[in-house]
Write a protein that holds these residues in place. Structure first.
Motif, short mmCIF file in Angstrom:
data_model
loop_
_atom_site.label_atom_id
_atom_site.label_comp_id
_atom_site.label_asym_id
_atom_site.label_seq_id
_atom_site.Cartn_x
_atom_site.Cartn_y
_atom_site.Cartn_z
N SER A 183 9.10 1.13 -18.09
CA SER A 183 9.22 2.05 -16.95
C SER A 183 8.02 2.99 -16.89
O SER A 183 7.55 3.33 -15.80
CB SER A 183 10.51 2.86 -17.04
N ALA A 184 7.53 3.39 -18.07
CA ALA A 184 6.35 4.26 -18.11
C ALA A 184 5.14 3.54 -17.53
O ALA A 184 4.37 4.12 -16.76
CB ALA A 184 6.07 4.70 -19.55
N ARG A 185 4.97 2.27 -17.88
CA ARG A 185 3.84 1.51 -17.34
C ARG A 185 3.95 1.37 -15.83
O ARG A 185 2.96 1.51 -15.11
CB ARG A 185 3.78 0.13 -18.00
N ALA A 186 5.15 1.10 -15.34
CA ALA A 186 5.34 0.97 -13.89
C ALA A 186 5.06 2.29 -13.18
O ALA A 186 4.47 2.32 -12.09
CB ALA A 186 6.76 0.50 -13.59
N SER A 187 5.47 3.40 -13.81
CA SER A 187 5.24 4.71 -13.20
C SER A 187 3.76 5.04 -13.13
O SER A 187 3.27 5.57 -12.12
CB SER A 187 5.96 5.80 -14.02
N VAL B 8 0.36 5.87 -22.31
CA VAL B 8 1.31 4.77 -22.12
C VAL B 8 0.95 3.59 -23.01
O VAL B 8 1.82 2.96 -23.61
CB VAL B 8 1.34 4.36 -20.64
N ALA B 9 -0.35 3.31 -23.13
CA ALA B 9 -0.77 2.20 -23.99
C ALA B 9 -0.40 2.46 -25.44
O ALA B 9 0.00 1.54 -26.17
CB ALA B 9 -2.28 1.99 -23.86
N ALA B 10 -0.49 3.71 -25.88
CA ALA B 10 -0.18 4.04 -27.27
C ALA B 10 1.32 4.09 -27.53
O ALA B 10 1.75 4.15 -28.68
CB ALA B 10 -0.80 5.40 -27.63
N ALA B 11 2.12 4.07 -26.47
CA ALA B 11 3.58 4.17 -26.61
C ALA B 11 4.26 2.84 -26.32
O ALA B 11 5.39 2.81 -25.83
CB ALA B 11 4.12 5.26 -25.69
N ALA B 12 3.59 1.73 -26.63
CA ALA B 12 4.14 0.41 -26.31
C ALA B 12 5.47 0.14 -27.02
O ALA B 12 6.28 -0.65 -26.55
CB ALA B 12 3.13 -0.68 -26.67
N GLN B 13 5.69 0.78 -28.16
CA GLN B 13 6.93 0.57 -28.92
C GLN B 13 8.02 1.55 -28.50
O GLN B 13 9.16 1.44 -28.96
CB GLN B 13 6.67 0.73 -30.41
N ALA B 14 7.70 2.49 -27.65
CA ALA B 14 8.65 3.55 -27.32
C ALA B 14 9.72 3.06 -26.35
O ALA B 14 9.50 2.13 -25.57
CB ALA B 14 7.91 4.73 -26.69
#
Length: 229
Positions: free
Chosen positions: A98-102, A87-93
């Motif tokens: 929503s990924a961080r919240a999940s 999730v950290a590596a996908a900050a621009q995605a």
């Protein structure tokens, strides 16, 4: 037990209680705190997105709605770290918030020891993804994609010239480390690829997309794949 551990334990207690729920008094006695503290903790859990229900009067209490509960999750510290890192590596995605919240919800149901170890290990992984598009821009693009309505964007080209476009969103794509929105551009009457980093403004409309097929974009690169697991 600190407050973070108590919130985690309170969540698990409510989950185990099922549809019967527990009264605030029962919870206060179990965690050796006041009823007021329990109610404040329940409010914090609800504000954080946990589907807490409450009933007043005889037979009332607190519990979790079935549709919003997670089944028991058993992850190792390294598996939890993998979620952290991905999730950290996908900050621009797209949908990164929503990924961080999940991930936070998943980590909340881990036992405290595993969660602490995963958090400590996460400090040993560094990522540098560069600046992410503004959240208000991404929110508009994401909503347009979900609802399949057009989105009005202000787009800057490589020379810095800006144009206003109405776009029918078709796919989000990661290509050579850069995220793009591919869609039907009504200004050019053709499919165009828009780098998310060059979108200066985005406003979702209520105009339905015309239903262009994803296949019209063409064959994906040999190593490309969808986000399906």
């Amino acid at each position: 037990m600190n407050r973070t551990e108590r919130l985690h334990a309170l969540t698990e207690t409510l989950r185990r209680a099922g549809p019967r729920g527990r009264t605030a008094r029962q919870l206060a006695e179990e965690f050796e705190v006041t009823v007021r503290t329990i109610k404040r903790d329940l409010s914090a859990l609800e504000s954080g997105g946990l589907p807490v229900w409450g009933k007043t009067g005889p037979g009332g209490g607190y519990g979790l709605t079935e549709r919003g509960t997670l089944s028991p999750v058993s992850l190792s510290a390294t598996q939890a770290l993998a979620l952290h890192a991905a999730v950290a590596a996908a900050a621009q995605a797209p949908f990164s918030d929503s990924a961080r919240a999940s991930v936070r919800k998943v980590l909340d149901v881990l036992d405290p020891a595993t969660r602490r170890r995963a958090t400590a290990l996460a400090g040993r992984v560094w990522v540098d993804t560069g600046p992410a598009p503004e959240r208000r821009i991404m929110s508009a693009l994401e909503q347009a994609m979900i609802d399949q309505v057009t989105v009005n964007i202000t787009y800057g080209d490589a020379r810095g010239r800006e144009t206003r476009r109405e776009v029918e969103p078709m796919i989000f794509a990661l290509r050579s480390g850069t995220w793009f929105l591919a869609g039907w551009c009504r200004l050019r009457a053709d499919i165009r690829w828009f780098a998310l980093s060059r979108i200066r403004r985005a406003d979702a409309t209520r105009t339905p997309c015309a239903g262009h097929s994803i296949a019209a974009i063409g064959e994906p690169p040999a190593l490309a794949r969808s986000a399906e697991l």
